[in-house]
Write a protein that holds these residues in place. Structure first.
Motif, PDB file in Angstrom:
ATOM      1  N   VAL A 107       0.860  -1.187   0.000  1.00 53.66           N
ATOM      2  CA  VAL A 107       0.000   0.000   0.000  1.00 53.66           C
ATOM      3  C   VAL A 107       0.895   1.235   0.000  1.00 53.66           C
ATOM      4  CG1 VAL A 107      -1.819   1.275   1.182  1.00 53.66           C
ATOM      5  CG2 VAL A 107      -1.839  -1.225   1.224  1.00 53.66           C
ATOM      6  N   VAL A 108       0.722   2.062  -1.023  1.00 57.18           N
ATOM      7  CA  VAL A 108       1.526   3.265  -1.203  1.00 57.18           C
ATOM      8  C   VAL A 108       0.786   4.454  -0.596  1.00 57.18           C
ATOM      9  CG1 VAL A 108       2.594   4.805  -2.897  1.00 57.18           C
ATOM     10  CG2 VAL A 108       2.559   2.327  -3.301  1.00 57.18           C
ATOM     11  N   HIS A 109       1.511   5.222   0.215  1.00 56.57           N
ATOM     12  CA  HIS A 109       0.974   6.408   0.888  1.00 56.57           C
ATOM     13  C   HIS A 109       1.854   7.613   0.569  1.00 56.57           C
ATOM     14  CE1 HIS A 109      -1.373   3.910   3.806  1.00 56.57           C
ATOM     15  NE2 HIS A 109      -0.358   3.080   3.677  1.00 56.57           N
ATOM     16  N   HIS A 110       1.301   8.805   0.769  1.00 54.25           N
ATOM     17  CA  HIS A 110       2.155   9.995   0.816  1.00 54.25           C
ATOM     18  C   HIS A 110       2.073  10.502   2.242  1.00 54.25           C
ATOM     19  CE1 HIS A 110      -0.462  13.723   0.794  1.00 54.25           C
ATOM     20  NE2 HIS A 110      -1.364  12.784   0.637  1.00 54.25           N
ATOM     21  N   MET A 111       3.153  11.105   2.719  1.00 54.02           N
ATOM     22  CA  MET A 111       3.250  11.485   4.126  1.00 54.02           C
ATOM     23  C   MET A 111       2.449  12.723   4.498  1.00 54.02           C
ATOM     24  SD  MET A 111       7.238  10.795   4.920  1.00 54.02           S
ATOM     25  CE  MET A 111       7.881   9.147   5.017  1.00 54.02           C
ATOM     26  N   ALA A 112       2.109  13.546   3.501  1.00 56.76           N
ATOM     27  CA  ALA A 112       1.488  14.845   3.765  1.00 56.76           C
ATOM     28  C   ALA A 112       2.416  15.677   4.663  1.00 56.76           C
ATOM     29  CB  ALA A 112       0.093  14.714   4.365  1.00 56.76           C
ATOM     30  N   LYS A 113       3.708  15.497   4.429  1.00 54.35           N
ATOM     31  CA  LYS A 113       4.769  16.213   5.154  1.00 54.35           C
ATOM     32  C   LYS A 113       5.944  16.394   4.204  1.00 54.35           C
ATOM     33  CE  LYS A 113       4.398  16.050   9.893  1.00 54.35           C
ATOM     34  NZ  LYS A 113       4.449  17.440  10.028  1.00 54.35           N
ATOM     35  N   ILE A 114       6.651  17.500   4.373  1.00 54.55           N
ATOM     36  CA  ILE A 114       7.853  17.712   3.565  1.00 54.55           C
ATOM     37  C   ILE A 114       9.133  17.527   4.378  1.00 54.55           C
ATOM     38  CG2 ILE A 114       6.715  19.173   1.849  1.00 54.55           C
ATOM     39  CD1 ILE A 114       7.933  21.612   3.302  1.00 54.55           C
ATOM     40  N   ASP A 115       8.999  17.279   5.675  1.00 56.26           N
ATOM     41  CA  ASP A 115      10.161  17.022   6.529  1.00 56.26           C
ATOM     42  C   ASP A 115      10.177  15.542   6.889  1.00 56.26           C
ATOM     43  OD1 ASP A 115      12.127  16.780   8.463  1.00 56.26           O
ATOM     44  OD2 ASP A 115      11.586  18.638   9.485  1.00 56.26           O
ATOM     45  N   PHE A 116      11.048  14.791   6.251  1.00 54.62           N
ATOM     46  CA  PHE A 116      11.143  13.346   6.443  1.00 54.62           C
ATOM     47  C   PHE A 116      11.359  12.975   7.907  1.00 54.62           C
ATOM     48  CE2 PHE A 116      13.721   9.344   5.164  1.00 54.62           C
ATOM     49  CZ  PHE A 116      12.589   8.554   5.141  1.00 54.62           C
ATOM     50  N   ILE A 174       9.911  -2.267  -3.766  1.00 55.46           N
ATOM     51  CA  ILE A 174       8.873  -3.244  -4.102  1.00 55.46           C
ATOM     52  C   ILE A 174       9.469  -4.422  -4.866  1.00 55.46           C
ATOM     53  CG2 ILE A 174       6.681  -3.644  -5.299  1.00 55.46           C
ATOM     54  CD1 ILE A 174       6.034  -0.632  -4.745  1.00 55.46           C
ATOM     55  N   ARG A 175      10.422  -4.160  -5.742  1.00 54.82           N
ATOM     56  CA  ARG A 175      11.122  -5.263  -6.418  1.00 54.82           C
ATOM     57  C   ARG A 175      11.803  -6.174  -5.394  1.00 54.82           C
ATOM     58  NH1 ARG A 175      14.141  -1.870 -11.154  1.00 54.82           N
ATOM     59  NH2 ARG A 175      12.401  -1.761 -12.634  1.00 54.82           N
ATOM     60  N   ASP A 176      12.378  -5.561  -4.345  1.00 57.19           N
ATOM     61  CA  ASP A 176      13.011  -6.341  -3.277  1.00 57.19           C
ATOM     62  C   ASP A 176      11.982  -7.244  -2.601  1.00 57.19           C
ATOM     63  OD1 ASP A 176      15.099  -6.983  -1.208  1.00 57.19           O
ATOM     64  OD2 ASP A 176      13.668  -5.896   0.053  1.00 57.19           O
ATOM     65  N   PHE A 177      10.784  -6.724  -2.305  1.00 59.28           N
ATOM     66  CA  PHE A 177       9.733  -7.566  -1.695  1.00 59.28           C
ATOM     67  C   PHE A 177       9.412  -8.740  -2.618  1.00 59.28           C
ATOM     68  CE2 PHE A 177       7.798  -3.388   0.086  1.00 59.28           C
ATOM     69  CZ  PHE A 177       8.711  -3.362   1.124  1.00 59.28           C
ATOM     70  N   ASN A 178       9.220  -8.452  -3.916  1.00 59.22           N
ATOM     71  CA  ASN A 178       8.881  -9.510  -4.868  1.00 59.22           C
ATOM     72  C   ASN A 178       9.935 -10.609  -4.863  1.00 59.22           C
ATOM     73  OD1 ASN A 178       6.610  -8.039  -5.596  1.00 59.22           O
ATOM     74  ND2 ASN A 178       7.408  -7.409  -7.578  1.00 59.22           N
ATOM     75  N   THR A 179      11.196 -10.215  -4.802  1.00 61.04           N
ATOM     76  CA  THR A 179      12.293 -11.185  -4.788  1.00 61.04           C
ATOM     77  C   THR A 179      12.312 -11.968  -3.481  1.00 61.04           C
ATOM     78  OG1 THR A 179      13.627  -9.821  -6.278  1.00 61.04           O
ATOM     79  CG2 THR A 179      14.809 -11.451  -4.928  1.00 61.04           C
ATOM     80  N   ARG A 180      12.280 -11.254  -2.376  1.00 59.03           N
ATOM     81  CA  ARG A 180      12.379 -11.931  -1.069  1.00 59.03           C
ATOM     82  C   ARG A 180      11.177 -12.815  -0.764  1.00 59.03           C
ATOM     83  NH1 ARG A 180      12.366  -8.954   3.318  1.00 59.03           N
ATOM     84  NH2 ARG A 180      11.839  -6.988   2.362  1.00 59.03           N
ATOM     85  N   TYR A 181       9.979 -12.408  -1.188  1.00 57.72           N
ATOM     86  CA  TYR A 181       8.771 -13.196  -0.909  1.00 57.72           C
ATOM     87  C   TYR A 181       8.459 -14.197  -2.018  1.00 57.72           C
ATOM     88  CZ  TYR A 181       7.860 -10.390   3.202  1.00 57.72           C
ATOM     89  OH  TYR A 181       7.957  -9.796   4.431  1.00 57.72           O
ATOM     90  N   GLY A 182       9.184 -14.119  -3.139  1.00 55.13           N
ATOM     91  CA  GLY A 182       9.003 -15.078  -4.215  1.00 55.13           C
ATOM     92  C   GLY A 182       7.674 -14.967  -4.929  1.00 55.13           C
ATOM     93  N   ARG A 183       7.112 -13.764  -4.953  1.00 54.06           N
ATOM     94  CA  ARG A 183       5.841 -13.543  -5.650  1.00 54.06           C
ATOM     95  C   ARG A 183       5.711 -12.071  -6.017  1.00 54.06           C
ATOM     96  NH1 ARG A 183       4.424 -15.377  -0.889  1.00 54.06           N
ATOM     97  NH2 ARG A 183       3.945 -13.971   0.787  1.00 54.06           N
ATOM     98  N   LYS A 184       4.848 -11.801  -6.950  1.00 55.03           N
ATOM     99  CA  LYS A 184       4.574 -10.434  -7.381  1.00 55.03           C
ATOM    100  C   LYS A 184       3.535  -9.821  -6.435  1.00 55.03           C
ATOM    101  CE  LYS A 184       2.670  -8.034 -11.340  1.00 55.03           C
ATOM    102  NZ  LYS A 184       2.163  -8.194 -12.700  1.00 55.03           N
ATOM    103  N   MET A 185       3.938  -8.753  -5.763  1.00 53.92           N
ATOM    104  CA  MET A 185       3.030  -8.074  -4.852  1.00 53.92           C
ATOM    105  C   MET A 185       2.005  -7.241  -5.624  1.00 53.92           C
ATOM    106  SD  MET A 185       3.854  -8.706  -1.698  1.00 53.92           S
ATOM    107  CE  MET A 185       5.189  -9.642  -0.982  1.00 53.92           C
ATOM    108  N   ARG A 186       0.804  -7.221  -5.139  1.00 56.79           N
ATOM    109  CA  ARG A 186      -0.218  -6.310  -5.658  1.00 56.79           C
ATOM    110  C   ARG A 186       0.136  -4.923  -5.122  1.00 56.79           C
ATOM    111  NH1 ARG A 186      -5.643  -5.337  -3.194  1.00 56.79           N
ATOM    112  NH2 ARG A 186      -6.750  -4.136  -4.759  1.00 56.79           N
ATOM    113  N   ILE A 187       0.063  -3.894  -5.956  1.00 56.13           N
ATOM    114  CA  ILE A 187       0.421  -2.531  -5.559  1.00 56.13           C
ATOM    115  C   ILE A 187      -0.819  -1.655  -5.674  1.00 56.13           C
ATOM    116  CG2 ILE A 187       1.902  -0.541  -6.057  1.00 56.13           C
ATOM    117  CD1 ILE A 187       3.791  -2.622  -7.515  1.00 56.13           C
ATOM    118  N   VAL A 188      -1.197  -1.021  -4.554  1.00 61.12           N
ATOM    119  CA  VAL A 188      -2.374  -0.141  -4.552  1.00 61.12           C
ATOM    120  C   VAL A 188      -2.059   1.145  -3.798  1.00 61.12           C
ATOM    121  CG1 VAL A 188      -4.035  -2.060  -4.679  1.00 61.12           C
ATOM    122  CG2 VAL A 188      -3.376  -1.154  -2.442  1.00 61.12           C
ATOM    123  N   GLY A 189      -2.774   2.195  -4.138  1.00 66.39           N
ATOM    124  CA  GLY A 189      -2.727   3.415  -3.359  1.00 66.39           C
ATOM    125  C   GLY A 189      -3.618   3.248  -2.144  1.00 66.39           C
TER     126      GLY A 189
END
Length: 164
Positions: free
Chosen positions: A36-45, A117-132
């Motif tokens: 699940v992709v989010h934006h922080m609604a912040k400019i200070d990390f 996300i590519r790292d997750f796909n590799t480590r979990y051995g499957r293609k992750m679904r990506i959503v906002g």
């Protein structure tokens, strides 16, 4: 030991949470299938975990404007970021480089998001679904504007790049 991507720097998130309060819990055996992709609604990390001191929320990862990846909650735990999708998803917060109304994110953030996300796909051995966030189970455009007007239209591009 927390399970985190080797691409991330562990962040001492627990020090930002008031004693006795919880911002993550057990996945109860649920398999991770979604990002699940989010934006922080912040400019200070650096301010991001401080927000969670006041809100019952958390995420697994945050990505800064320079592309730095921080791990907040281990992947083995259910972070509180997307309602009904929490048990089977990994939440990633993308720091903004502009404020409202655009809430833009940097190209370095997008590049790191794709790599993570590519790292997750590799480590979990499957293609992750990506959503906002607003498309994750239990959410809608009525409940949240996240991942924001700049990042939402780029999700198709992000998915394509992850699959390359």
């Amino acid at each position: 030991m927390a399970m985190i991507s080797p691409l991330a720097t562990p962040h001492d998130f627990e020090s930002f949470v008031n004693p006795g309060e919880e911002r993550w819990n057990s996945r109860e055996g649920a398999e991770i299938t979604t990002v699940v992709v989010h934006h922080m609604a912040k400019i200070d990390f650096d301010d991001v975990p401080e927000v969670w001191r006041e809100r019952e929320a958390s995420a697994h990862y945050g990505i800064g404007p320079s592309g730095e990846i921080r791990a907040y909650v281990g992947e083995e735990k259910r972070a509180w970021h997307a309602r009904a999708a929490n048990s089977y998803s990994i939440g990633i917060e993308c720091c903004n480089v502009t404020e409202a109304p655009d809430w833009k994110v940097s190209e370095a953030t997008i590049d790191s998001l794709v790599t993570l996300i590519r790292d997750f796909n590799t480590r979990y051995g499957r293609k992750m679904r990506i959503v906002g966030h607003q498309c994750a189970e239990g959410n809608s455009v009525e409940t949240t504007e996240c991942p924001g007007p700049s990042l939402s239209p780029r999700l198709v591009e992000i998915i394509r790049r992850v699959d390359e």
